[in-house]
Enzyme design. Structure first.
Site, short mmCIF file in Angstrom:
data_model
loop_
_atom_site.label_atom_id
_atom_site.label_comp_id
_atom_site.label_asym_id
_atom_site.label_seq_id
_atom_site.Cartn_x
_atom_site.Cartn_y
_atom_site.Cartn_z
N TRP A 102 -26.50 -38.99 14.33
CA TRP A 102 -25.60 -39.03 13.17
C TRP A 102 -25.55 -40.42 12.55
CZ3 TRP A 102 -25.31 -34.55 11.35
CH2 TRP A 102 -25.26 -33.45 12.19
N ASP A 169 -17.46 -43.76 11.83
CA ASP A 169 -17.52 -42.29 11.90
C ASP A 169 -16.87 -41.88 13.22
OD1 ASP A 169 -18.17 -39.64 12.22
OD2 ASP A 169 -20.33 -39.88 11.93
N LYS A 193 -13.94 -30.92 15.11
CA LYS A 193 -13.99 -31.19 16.55
C LYS A 193 -12.57 -31.38 17.11
CE LYS A 193 -18.54 -32.91 15.83
NZ LYS A 193 -19.03 -31.65 15.31
C1 PLP Z 1 -20.45 -38.00 14.97
C2 PLP Z 1 -20.81 -37.00 13.91
N1 PLP Z 1 -20.97 -37.44 12.64
C3 PLP Z 1 -21.29 -36.59 11.65
C4 PLP Z 1 -21.49 -35.25 11.89
C5 PLP Z 1 -21.85 -34.34 10.74
O1 PLP Z 1 -20.70 -33.70 10.38
P1 PLP Z 1 -20.62 -32.59 9.22
O2 PLP Z 1 -21.33 -31.39 9.74
O3 PLP Z 1 -19.14 -32.42 9.05
O4 PLP Z 1 -21.27 -33.16 8.01
C6 PLP Z 1 -21.33 -34.75 13.18
C7 PLP Z 1 -21.52 -33.32 13.45
O5 PLP Z 1 -21.60 -32.87 14.56
C8 PLP Z 1 -20.99 -35.66 14.20
O6 PLP Z 1 -20.83 -35.22 15.46
#
Ligand code: PLP
Length: 352
Positions: A102, A169, A193
């Site tokens: 991510w 994030d 989550k």
């Molecule tokens: C740490 C983290 N950042 C970003 C994301 C992406 O999130 P989204 O699907 O809400 O765009 C995730 C998805 O699992 C994640 O775990």
């Protein structure tokens, strides 16, 4: 049969929250109307939005400190792009810590806006640890990190004192532990989550860092526009925000982030102890960087897989498969996961 939901996301929510959320689908606040069919500008929903924004700041200890909380669309992935759009000056630089898939996705988006410096990366070791001892370039416009790496099961334990605005994030560990949140200038988290269902993203931003890029930002991507419109620039994700609001209230009623941390540490300790003491299993993340949210582990002997998977199924365990880039297993033990479910998993691990 009772199910034990270890899914990484969308994931487990408190049972009380689900019950109240279900009631509101049929009759919201005794109005005789469903929450799904009322105006987002109705008095009842505006009150939900206001309280949700205020609770988010309160739980993070950021009330009256120059921060605003927003509930936006587009998931954490849209923030990967909104952050450079709003913070990266034309001809500026952005600094990123690369700790996983991510973080890497965030870096890729920033590259579309300007020079992106990766201060450190654990990619060569398949992201099994958090890099340490890196320095943050003072000439960059902001520093971006990922507090918890959902896929690899690592979590930042000590955040740097950043000389430039720090963006984080926190999608997979928001409201899970006590931190000095005022160290951060922008925090964001997809709801699905630790906060609610998919469909809304929490953004907590210190207002003073905005409006400095010199670039024209389209309204939907402009944090200042969303702040001005009190997170209702366009129709918000009413139901996802309502369920997030119920979860925020549940967190508060259960001791806030301090209460969550206590629960989460007990669960993580129970599971990691088993992984470390049971010769049939091995953890996949370095011990000092282990996540209290996503516990990643492997079988020492693949021949045990069939038996372990079957025992898990018989015990009602669901969502335990590891991400394809790590393999093995991943037990996501977010805020709402009761320790009893972790005990069920540990009992199964002892049976093989
Ligand atoms: C740490 C983290 N950042 C970003 C994301 C992406 O999130 P989204 O699907 O809400 O765009 C995730 C998805 O699992 C994640 O775990």
């Amino acid at each position: 049969m009772k199910k034990h939901n270890f899914s990484a996301g969308p994931s487990i929510l408190p049972h009380e929250v689900l019950q109240k959320a279900a009631e509101a689908v049929l009759n919201f606040n005794n109005s005789g109307l469903s929450i799904l069919e009322i105006s987002h500008r109705s008095k009842d929903f505006v009150a939900v939005m206001d309280e949700a924004r205020s609770l988010a700041l309160e739980l993070l200890g950021l009330q009256n400190k120059g921060y605003q909380a927003l509930f936006l669309h587009g998931g954490a992935s849209l923030e990967f792009l909104m952050i450079p759009y709003n913070l990266l000056k034309t001809n500026g630089k952005a600094a990123y810590l690369d700790t996983g898939t991510w973080a890497n996705a965030a870096i890729k988006e920033a590259k579309n806006f300007g020079e992106t410096l990766v201060v450190a990366s654990s990619k060569p070791e398949n992201y099994n640890h958090i890099p340490k001892n890196f320095s943050i370039p003072t000439e960059a416009d902001y520093f971006h990190c990922t507090s918890n790496n959902t896929i690899f099961g690592t979590q930042i334990q000590d955040f740097p004192n950043s000389p430039i605005p720090m963006v984080c994030d926190m999608s997979s560990d928001i409201f899970s532990r006590e931190l000095d949140f005022s160290k951060f200038d922008l925090i964001y988290a997809g709801a699905q989550k630790n906060m609610g269902p998919a469909g809304t993203t929490l953004v907590v931003v210190k207002e003073e860092i905005l409006g400095k890029t010199g670039r024209t930002i389209p309204n939907m991507l402009n944090y200042q526009v969303h702040i001005e419109k009190e997170s209702m620039y366009n129709t918000p994700s009413v139901y996802a925000i309502y369920v997030s609001y119920l979860t925020l209230r549940w967190i508060k009623e259960n001791g806030g982030v301090v209460g969550m941390q206590k629960r989460n540490n007990a669960k993580a300790q129970l599971l990691y102890n088993e992984i470390d003491n049971n010769p049939k299993f091995v953890g996949s993340a370095n011990k000092e960087d282990r996540s209290a949210m996503n516990v990643t582990f492997l079988l020492t002997n693949e021949a045990d897989k069939e038996n372990f998977d079957l025992l898990c199924k018989e015990a009602g365990i669901s969502g335990l498969a590891g991400h394809r880039s790590v393999g093995g297993y991943r037990a996501s033990i977010y805020n709402a996961m009761p320790i009893e479910s972790v005990q069920v998993l540990v009992d199964v691990m002892r049976k093989i």
